[in-house]
Design a protein around this motif. Structure first.
Motif, PDB file in Angstrom:
ATOM      1  N   LEU A 107     -89.217  35.729 -83.104  1.00 12.30           N
ATOM      2  CA  LEU A 107     -89.091  36.668 -81.995  1.00 12.30           C
ATOM      3  C   LEU A 107     -89.273  38.053 -82.579  1.00 12.30           C
ATOM      4  CD1 LEU A 107     -88.181  37.171 -78.975  1.00 12.30           C
ATOM      5  CD2 LEU A 107     -85.886  37.511 -79.933  1.00 12.30           C
ATOM      6  N   LEU A 108     -90.240  38.811 -82.049  1.00 11.63           N
ATOM      7  CA  LEU A 108     -90.445  40.183 -82.489  1.00 11.63           C
ATOM      8  C   LEU A 108     -90.058  41.100 -81.351  1.00 11.63           C
ATOM      9  CD1 LEU A 108     -92.995  38.456 -83.972  1.00 11.63           C
ATOM     10  CD2 LEU A 108     -93.019  40.652 -85.125  1.00 11.63           C
ATOM     11  N   VAL A 109     -89.245  42.108 -81.662  1.00 13.55           N
ATOM     12  CA  VAL A 109     -88.677  43.007 -80.658  1.00 13.55           C
ATOM     13  C   VAL A 109     -89.039  44.435 -81.010  1.00 13.55           C
ATOM     14  CG1 VAL A 109     -86.544  43.778 -79.562  1.00 13.55           C
ATOM     15  CG2 VAL A 109     -86.748  41.401 -80.314  1.00 13.55           C
ATOM     16  N   GLN A 130     -87.998  41.527 -86.552  1.00 10.23           N
ATOM     17  CA  GLN A 130     -88.385  40.117 -86.432  1.00 10.23           C
ATOM     18  C   GLN A 130     -87.151  39.244 -86.635  1.00 10.23           C
ATOM     19  OE1 GLN A 130     -91.915  39.104 -88.578  1.00 10.23           O
ATOM     20  NE2 GLN A 130     -91.666  36.914 -88.287  1.00 10.23           N
ATOM     21  N   TYR A 131     -86.993  38.297 -85.704  1.00 10.81           N
ATOM     22  CA  TYR A 131     -85.900  37.326 -85.742  1.00 10.81           C
ATOM     23  C   TYR A 131     -86.489  35.935 -85.876  1.00 10.81           C
ATOM     24  CZ  TYR A 131     -83.212  41.175 -83.684  1.00 10.81           C
ATOM     25  OH  TYR A 131     -82.615  42.387 -83.431  1.00 10.81           O
ATOM     26  N   VAL A 178     -92.071  51.731 -78.698  1.00 13.26           N
ATOM     27  CA  VAL A 178     -92.847  50.503 -78.523  1.00 13.26           C
ATOM     28  C   VAL A 178     -92.679  50.013 -77.084  1.00 13.26           C
ATOM     29  CG1 VAL A 178     -93.283  48.179 -79.358  1.00 13.26           C
ATOM     30  CG2 VAL A 178     -92.513  49.925 -80.952  1.00 13.26           C
ATOM     31  N   MET A 179     -93.815  49.900 -76.359  1.00  8.69           N
ATOM     32  CA  MET A 179     -93.791  49.541 -74.945  1.00  8.69           C
ATOM     33  C   MET A 179     -94.520  48.257 -74.607  1.00  8.69           C
ATOM     34  SD  MET A 179     -94.469  53.060 -72.970  1.00  8.69           S
ATOM     35  CE  MET A 179     -94.746  54.466 -73.983  1.00  8.69           C
ATOM     36  N   SER A 180     -95.433  47.802 -75.470  1.00  8.04           N
ATOM     37  CA  SER A 180     -96.236  46.639 -75.112  1.00  8.04           C
ATOM     38  C   SER A 180     -96.688  45.910 -76.373  1.00  8.04           C
ATOM     39  CB  SER A 180     -97.440  47.055 -74.267  1.00  8.04           C
ATOM     40  OG  SER A 180     -98.194  48.033 -74.939  1.00  8.04           O
ATOM     41  N   HIS A 181     -97.140  44.673 -76.156  1.00 10.42           N
ATOM     42  CA  HIS A 181     -97.648  43.870 -77.262  1.00 10.42           C
ATOM     43  C   HIS A 181     -98.669  42.860 -76.752  1.00 10.42           C
ATOM     44  CE1 HIS A 181     -94.770  40.825 -75.775  1.00 10.42           C
ATOM     45  NE2 HIS A 181     -95.689  39.999 -76.202  1.00 10.42           N
ATOM     46  N   ALA A 182     -99.372  42.305 -77.697  1.00 11.92           N
ATOM     47  CA  ALA A 182    -100.261  41.158 -77.448  1.00 11.92           C
ATOM     48  C   ALA A 182    -100.261  40.342 -78.726  1.00 11.92           C
ATOM     49  CB  ALA A 182    -101.675  41.618 -77.112  1.00 11.92           C
ATOM     50  N   ILE A 200     -84.708  48.384 -75.668  1.00 10.40           N
ATOM     51  CA  ILE A 200     -85.720  47.398 -76.020  1.00 10.40           C
ATOM     52  C   ILE A 200     -86.882  47.530 -75.046  1.00 10.40           C
ATOM     53  CG2 ILE A 200     -86.192  44.919 -76.107  1.00 10.40           C
ATOM     54  CD1 ILE A 200     -83.175  44.643 -76.976  1.00 10.40           C
ATOM     55  N   GLY A 201     -88.100  47.613 -75.577  1.00 10.11           N
ATOM     56  CA  GLY A 201     -89.277  47.801 -74.736  1.00 10.11           C
ATOM     57  C   GLY A 201     -90.146  46.567 -74.587  1.00 10.11           C
ATOM     58  N   THR A 202     -90.185  45.714 -75.618  1.00  7.07           N
ATOM     59  CA  THR A 202     -91.067  44.557 -75.544  1.00  7.07           C
ATOM     60  C   THR A 202     -90.582  43.460 -76.486  1.00  7.07           C
ATOM     61  OG1 THR A 202     -93.400  43.890 -75.532  1.00  7.07           O
ATOM     62  CG2 THR A 202     -92.730  45.377 -77.285  1.00  7.07           C
ATOM     63  N   LEU A 203     -90.801  42.206 -76.053  1.00  9.17           N
ATOM     64  CA  LEU A 203     -90.426  41.043 -76.856  1.00  9.17           C
ATOM     65  C   LEU A 203     -91.585  40.062 -76.898  1.00  9.17           C
ATOM     66  CD1 LEU A 203     -87.670  41.635 -74.866  1.00  9.17           C
ATOM     67  CD2 LEU A 203     -86.798  40.135 -76.607  1.00  9.17           C
ATOM     68  N   LEU A 204     -91.822  39.499 -78.081  1.00  9.33           N
ATOM     69  CA  LEU A 204     -92.872  38.503 -78.268  1.00  9.33           C
ATOM     70  C   LEU A 204     -92.263  37.312 -78.991  1.00  9.33           C
ATOM     71  CD1 LEU A 204     -96.420  39.078 -79.641  1.00  9.33           C
ATOM     72  CD2 LEU A 204     -94.952  37.412 -80.722  1.00  9.33           C
ATOM     73  N   PHE A 205     -92.492  36.108 -78.469  1.00 12.70           N
ATOM     74  CA  PHE A 205     -92.029  34.899 -79.150  1.00 12.70           C
ATOM     75  C   PHE A 205     -93.232  34.102 -79.609  1.00 12.70           C
ATOM     76  CE2 PHE A 205     -90.623  30.453 -79.381  1.00 12.70           C
ATOM     77  CZ  PHE A 205     -89.569  30.602 -80.280  1.00 12.70           C
TER      78      PHE A 205
END
Length: 166
Positions: free
Chosen positions: A59-61, A70-71, A92-96, A47-52
Motif C-alpha cells: 500500500l503506497l500512501v 509504503q506499507y 500528493v493528490m493522484s497516482h497511477a 492523505i491525498g491518494t492510496l494505491l494498493f
C-alpha cells in the motif's frame, strides 16, 4: 479529500483502506462485514491518494506534505516498510500504476515514479501542463505502447508542456 483515489477496496472485496472521515491524517482500514475500523498510522498531513499493489501486497500512501509511505500487508494489517519522504511533487493528490511502478503527482506540475517491488524512487521528474494534477490515467494501445494522461487544474500548454506522455 476531493481526490479520486483517497480510498481503496482491497482484492478481498470487503476491506476498505482510506483516511478517517473526521481526521484525514489518520490512515484507517475496515472489514465492512465486521464493521471493525482500525487505525494503521497517523500522517503529518492529510492523505491525498492510496494505491494498493496486489502482487507485492504493498500500500503506497501520498499526503499533503508531498510524502509517500509504503506499507506491507501482513497478517491482516499493514506495517510501514519505507518512508520515501518528500518526493518533490508538492502535495500528493493522484497516482497511477504502470506495471511495477507507481507514478505520483501533486500540485507543482510534476510526476515521479516509485519501483514498488524494489522500493526505489526513480530520480527523474517529468513536468506536465497542469499545475494541480488531479487525475492520472494509463492508456494501453493495441501495439503495446503505454501512454499516461494527466488532467487537473490551471493548465499551461506553452513551451511544449503536455498532458500525455509515452
Amino acid at each position: 479529500m476531493p481526490y479520486e483515489n483517497d480510498f481503496v477496496v482491497l482484492p478481498d472485496g470487503k476491506t476498505i483502506v482510506g483516511s478517517d472521515g473526521t481526521d484525514p491524517k489518520k490512515l484507517m482500514m475496515e472489514d465492512i462485514t465486521k464493521k471493525n475500523p482500525r487505525q494503521i498510522m497517523t500522517h503529518n498531513k492529510e492523505i491525498g491518494t492510496l494505491l494498493f499493489d496486489s502482487l507485492t501486497q504493498s500500500l503506497l500512501v501520498g499526503d499533503g506534505n508531498g510524502h509517500v509511505t509504503q506499507y506491507k500487508k501482513e497478517n491482516g494489517s499493514f506495517t510501514m516498510v519505507k518512508e520515501y519522504g518528500n518526493v518533490g511533487v508538492g502535495g500528493v493528490m493522484s497516482h497511477a500504476q504502470v506495471r511495477g511502478f507507481a507514478i505520483f503527482a501533486g500540485d507543482n506540475r510534476s510526476l515521479i515514479a516509485i519501483d514498488i517491488k524494489n522500493q526505489k524512487l526513480v530520480k527523474r521528474y517529468v513536468e506536465t501542463a497542469y499545475e494541480f494534477i488531479l487525475s492520472l490515467q494509463v492508456c494501453l494501445t493495441n501495439n503495446h505502447r503505454i501512454f499516461l494522461t494527466v488532467s487537473g487544474w490551471k493548465p499551461d500548454f506553452s513551451s511544449g508542456k503536455s498532458d500525455i506522455f509515452d
